[in-house]
Design a protein around this motif. Structure first.
Motif, PDB file in Angstrom:
ATOM      1  N   ASN A  80       0.817  -1.227   0.000  1.00 20.64           N
ATOM      2  CA  ASN A  80       0.000   0.000   0.000  1.00 20.64           C
ATOM      3  C   ASN A  80       0.845   1.269   0.000  1.00 20.64           C
ATOM      4  O   ASN A  80       0.317   2.372   0.152  1.00 20.64           O
ATOM      5  CB  ASN A  80      -0.929   0.019   1.224  1.00 20.64           C
ATOM      6  N   GLY A  81       2.182   1.087  -0.120  1.00 19.05           N
ATOM      7  CA  GLY A  81       3.061   2.252  -0.141  1.00 19.05           C
ATOM      8  C   GLY A  81       3.305   2.860   1.233  1.00 19.05           C
ATOM      9  O   GLY A  81       3.658   4.027   1.357  1.00 19.05           O
ATOM     10  N   GLU A  82       3.123   2.047   2.298  1.00 19.31           N
ATOM     11  CA  GLU A  82       3.365   2.524   3.665  1.00 19.31           C
ATOM     12  C   GLU A  82       4.649   1.904   4.200  1.00 19.31           C
ATOM     13  O   GLU A  82       4.946   0.738   3.921  1.00 19.31           O
ATOM     14  CB  GLU A  82       2.221   2.105   4.590  1.00 19.31           C
ATOM     15  N   MET A  83       5.372   2.664   4.994  1.00 21.27           N
ATOM     16  CA  MET A  83       6.571   2.150   5.651  1.00 21.27           C
ATOM     17  C   MET A  83       6.129   1.437   6.923  1.00 21.27           C
ATOM     18  O   MET A  83       5.524   2.049   7.811  1.00 21.27           O
ATOM     19  CB  MET A  83       7.505   3.318   5.962  1.00 21.27           C
ATOM     20  N   VAL A  84       6.387   0.128   6.983  1.00 19.80           N
ATOM     21  CA  VAL A  84       5.917  -0.697   8.107  1.00 19.80           C
ATOM     22  C   VAL A  84       7.039  -1.631   8.577  1.00 19.80           C
ATOM     23  O   VAL A  84       7.970  -1.912   7.828  1.00 19.80           O
ATOM     24  CB  VAL A  84       4.685  -1.552   7.699  1.00 19.80           C
ATOM     25  N   PRO A  85       6.939  -2.133   9.814  1.00 20.71           N
ATOM     26  CA  PRO A  85       7.933  -3.112  10.263  1.00 20.71           C
ATOM     27  C   PRO A  85       7.822  -4.397   9.428  1.00 20.71           C
ATOM     28  O   PRO A  85       6.709  -4.796   9.058  1.00 20.71           O
ATOM     29  CB  PRO A  85       7.556  -3.389  11.720  1.00 20.71           C
ATOM     30  N   ASN A  86       8.975  -5.005   9.164  1.00 21.56           N
ATOM     31  CA  ASN A  86       8.946  -6.334   8.551  1.00 21.56           C
ATOM     32  C   ASN A  86       8.277  -7.293   9.540  1.00 21.56           C
ATOM     33  O   ASN A  86       8.131  -6.979  10.718  1.00 21.56           O
ATOM     34  CB  ASN A  86      10.371  -6.818   8.240  1.00 21.56           C
TER      35      ASN A  86
END
Length: 199
Positions: free
Chosen positions: A133-139
């Motif tokens: 979704n183009g969001e920066m998230v934790p792996n």
């Protein structure tokens, strides 16, 4: 025993790394894949640090001081094209942390980074990437209900706080999500096989 000469050299290597990163940010070239210039610098720095470790062992605080020990960790953290070196260093870093000669936060970051490259869940939620979704998230994290407890145990802030910090940082650096998420994911898997993270 102090190793001032090695400490200075390690700090120089870290500074070269950060200077190149700043240049890439200014040129708008950070974020789309592993930049060739950065890959070459990371590889060179890893080799030089490994040569130093062959002489003095792991550069813990007792040997090179806090600043150089932190710098060594950064160089190791960025040696992503050298899986064997990173795996060797995480073992040495664990010993140094057990002997209170290195920061446990650094061990959390390095352990997570190795886990993510090996396709395993991370324990502390220190590694982030773009999602579809183009969001920066934790792996992927092995246990989301325990992650903040683990983070607190090594002196890290909460995952929620860190997510906000990371998102602000990528915004400040004008990083943007990949245009083609599937393509980037595929390229990353190919690269991980090529350098030896996965079979």
């Amino acid at each position: 025993m102090s190793h001032n000469h090695f400490a200075e050299r390690i700090i120089e290597l870290k500074n070269e790394d950060l200077e190149l990163r700043d240049q890439l940010i200014k040129r708008g070239e950070l974020g789309e894949g592993y930049h060739k210039e950065m890959e070459q610098l990371h590889s060179r720095n890893a080799k030089k640090l490994n040569d130093i470790m062959d002489i003095i062992g792991y550069p813990g605080i007792d040997k090179v001081g806090k600043e150089a020990s932190e710098a060594a960790w950064l160089i190791i953290q960025h040696a992503i094209g050298q899986p064997e070196l990173m795996r060797k260093c995480v073992r040495l870093l664990k010993d140094a942390v057990d002997e209170q000669k290195a920061d446990p936060k650094n061990l959390a970051y390095l352990s997570d980074r190795i886990a993510v490259f090996e396709g395993k869940p991370q324990l502390y939620g220190t590694q982030f990437d773009w999602n579809e979704n183009g969001e920066m998230v934790p792996n992927f994290i092995d246990n989301i209900t325990k992650v903040n407890e683990r983070r607190k145990s090594v002196g890290l802030n909460t995952l929620e706080e860190q997510t906000a910090i990371i998102r602000e940082q990528v915004k400040r650096e004008n990083q943007s999500p990949p245009e083609d998420f599937s393509k980037r994911k595929n390229e990353l898997e190919i690269w991980k096989k090529k350098v030896g993270w996965i079979k």
